[in-house]
Design a protein around this motif. Sequence first.
Motif, PDB file in Angstrom:
ATOM      1  N   THR A  65     -63.871  26.241 -25.514  1.00  0.00           N
ATOM      2  CA  THR A  65     -63.139  25.207 -24.794  1.00  0.00           C
ATOM      3  C   THR A  65     -62.684  24.108 -25.744  1.00  0.00           C
ATOM      4  O   THR A  65     -61.548  23.633 -25.669  1.00  0.00           O
ATOM      5  N   MET A  66     -63.545  23.713 -26.651  1.00  0.00           N
ATOM      6  CA  MET A  66     -63.185  22.674 -27.615  1.00  0.00           C
ATOM      7  C   MET A  66     -62.046  23.140 -28.529  1.00  0.00           C
ATOM      8  O   MET A  66     -61.121  22.380 -28.823  1.00  0.00           O
ATOM      9  N   VAL A  67     -62.069  24.372 -28.972  1.00  0.00           N
ATOM     10  CA  VAL A  67     -60.992  24.910 -29.821  1.00  0.00           C
ATOM     11  C   VAL A  67     -59.684  24.931 -29.052  1.00  0.00           C
ATOM     12  O   VAL A  67     -58.622  24.569 -29.584  1.00  0.00           O
ATOM     13  N   VAL A  68     -59.701  25.333 -27.808  1.00  0.00           N
ATOM     14  CA  VAL A  68     -58.482  25.368 -26.989  1.00  0.00           C
ATOM     15  C   VAL A  68     -57.924  23.953 -26.797  1.00  0.00           C
ATOM     16  O   VAL A  68     -56.716  23.719 -26.917  1.00  0.00           O
ATOM     17  N   VAL A  69     -58.784  22.987 -26.516  1.00  0.00           N
ATOM     18  CA  VAL A  69     -58.329  21.611 -26.300  1.00  0.00           C
ATOM     19  C   VAL A  69     -57.746  21.022 -27.591  1.00  0.00           C
ATOM     20  O   VAL A  69     -56.680  20.407 -27.575  1.00  0.00           O
ATOM     21  N   VAL A  70     -58.432  21.229 -28.698  1.00  0.00           N
ATOM     22  CA  VAL A  70     -57.936  20.705 -29.977  1.00  0.00           C
ATOM     23  C   VAL A  70     -56.614  21.363 -30.330  1.00  0.00           C
ATOM     24  O   VAL A  70     -55.672  20.697 -30.795  1.00  0.00           O
ATOM     25  N   ALA A 114     -54.373  22.634 -28.237  1.00  0.00           N
ATOM     26  CA  ALA A 114     -53.347  22.140 -27.308  1.00  0.00           C
ATOM     27  C   ALA A 114     -52.895  20.735 -27.689  1.00  0.00           C
ATOM     28  O   ALA A 114     -51.687  20.430 -27.684  1.00  0.00           O
ATOM     29  N   VAL A 115     -53.827  19.869 -28.039  1.00  0.00           N
ATOM     30  CA  VAL A 115     -53.471  18.502 -28.441  1.00  0.00           C
ATOM     31  C   VAL A 115     -52.670  18.517 -29.734  1.00  0.00           C
ATOM     32  O   VAL A 115     -51.671  17.807 -29.877  1.00  0.00           O
ATOM     33  N   THR A 116     -53.069  19.341 -30.687  1.00  0.00           N
ATOM     34  CA  THR A 116     -52.350  19.430 -31.961  1.00  0.00           C
ATOM     35  C   THR A 116     -50.931  19.928 -31.742  1.00  0.00           C
ATOM     36  O   THR A 116     -49.974  19.377 -32.311  1.00  0.00           O
ATOM     37  N   LEU A 117     -50.755  20.956 -30.939  1.00  0.00           N
ATOM     38  CA  LEU A 117     -49.412  21.477 -30.664  1.00  0.00           C
ATOM     39  C   LEU A 117     -48.556  20.448 -29.925  1.00  0.00           C
ATOM     40  O   LEU A 117     -47.357  20.339 -30.164  1.00  0.00           O
ATOM     41  N   ALA A 118     -49.165  19.696 -29.040  1.00  0.00           N
ATOM     42  CA  ALA A 118     -48.408  18.685 -28.306  1.00  0.00           C
ATOM     43  C   ALA A 118     -47.947  17.562 -29.238  1.00  0.00           C
ATOM     44  O   ALA A 118     -46.819  17.074 -29.135  1.00  0.00           O
ATOM     45  N   VAL A 119     -48.807  17.151 -30.148  1.00  0.00           N
ATOM     46  CA  VAL A 119     -48.454  16.063 -31.058  1.00  0.00           C
ATOM     47  C   VAL A 119     -47.422  16.519 -32.076  1.00  0.00           C
ATOM     48  O   VAL A 119     -46.443  15.824 -32.367  1.00  0.00           O
ATOM     49  N   VAL A 120     -47.606  17.705 -32.632  1.00  0.00           N
ATOM     50  CA  VAL A 120     -46.693  18.209 -33.657  1.00  0.00           C
ATOM     51  C   VAL A 120     -45.382  18.670 -33.025  1.00  0.00           C
ATOM     52  O   VAL A 120     -44.337  18.662 -33.670  1.00  0.00           O
ATOM     53  N   GLY A 121     -45.391  19.032 -31.792  1.00  0.00           N
ATOM     54  CA  GLY A 121     -44.178  19.465 -31.114  1.00  0.00           C
ATOM     55  C   GLY A 121     -43.989  20.956 -31.178  1.00  0.00           C
ATOM     56  O   GLY A 121     -42.867  21.442 -31.212  1.00  0.00           O
ATOM     57  N   GLY A 122     -45.045  21.695 -31.198  1.00  0.00           N
ATOM     58  CA  GLY A 122     -44.957  23.148 -31.312  1.00  0.00           C
ATOM     59  C   GLY A 122     -44.651  23.842 -30.007  1.00  0.00           C
ATOM     60  O   GLY A 122     -44.454  25.037 -29.991  1.00  0.00           O
ATOM     61  N   GLY A 123     -44.575  23.162 -28.908  1.00  0.00           N
ATOM     62  CA  GLY A 123     -44.346  23.799 -27.623  1.00  0.00           C
ATOM     63  C   GLY A 123     -42.878  23.899 -27.259  1.00  0.00           C
ATOM     64  O   GLY A 123     -42.546  24.199 -26.125  1.00  0.00           O
ATOM     65  N   GLY A 124     -41.955  23.689 -28.169  1.00  0.00           N
ATOM     66  CA  GLY A 124     -40.533  23.762 -27.859  1.00  0.00           C
ATOM     67  C   GLY A 124     -39.939  22.418 -27.474  1.00  0.00           C
ATOM     68  O   GLY A 124     -38.742  22.220 -27.511  1.00  0.00           O
ATOM     69  N   SER A 125     -40.754  21.487 -27.059  1.00  0.00           N
ATOM     70  CA  SER A 125     -40.256  20.147 -26.740  1.00  0.00           C
ATOM     71  C   SER A 125     -40.803  19.174 -27.779  1.00  0.00           C
ATOM     72  O   SER A 125     -41.995  19.178 -28.074  1.00  0.00           O
ATOM     73  N   ALA A 126     -39.919  18.389 -28.312  1.00  0.00           N
ATOM     74  CA  ALA A 126     -40.333  17.437 -29.336  1.00  0.00           C
ATOM     75  C   ALA A 126     -40.954  16.214 -28.672  1.00  0.00           C
ATOM     76  O   ALA A 126     -40.279  15.450 -28.006  1.00  0.00           O
TER      77      ALA A 126
END
Length: 137
Positions: free
Chosen positions: A10-15, A17-29
């Motif tokens: 769970t901790m790996v998934v949360v970290v 997800a937060v990293t991808l959201a901050v870096v913009g890896g989900g397709g939305s900047a």
Amino acid sequence: MRVFWFLLLTMVVVVTAVTLAVVGGGGSAVLQDVEPQRFTDPLPTTRPVGRADVEALRLPMAARGYRMADVDEALSRLGAELAERDARIAELESALAGAQASAVTTGTDLFKQPGDRPTGPGDRPTGGPARGEDDGR
């Protein structure tokens, strides 16, 4: 032991997800590229610089303080304004000194208002009795 692996996963998934959201890896900047601040000259060009203009002057920040080019530009502008004012003050002071010198040689009063009558040594100023006189009250 199952709880440990569940919490670790769970901790790996949360970290992640937060990293991808901050870096913009989900397709939305999420973090947009910000335009660097540029100096817009708030100092007026159509009139002399006043105290309020200098107090309102805000220079943009750079990575290590202020941008040197912007500070140099603002300081050179203020220096030119001060030099112009100093020259004008010196011009007015020399004109005043010349007028005072000519007034001394001609005996005219520089501070006499138009319509004032000349006062001689025996004349008394209007507005009250002279010293030692009774005003009749």
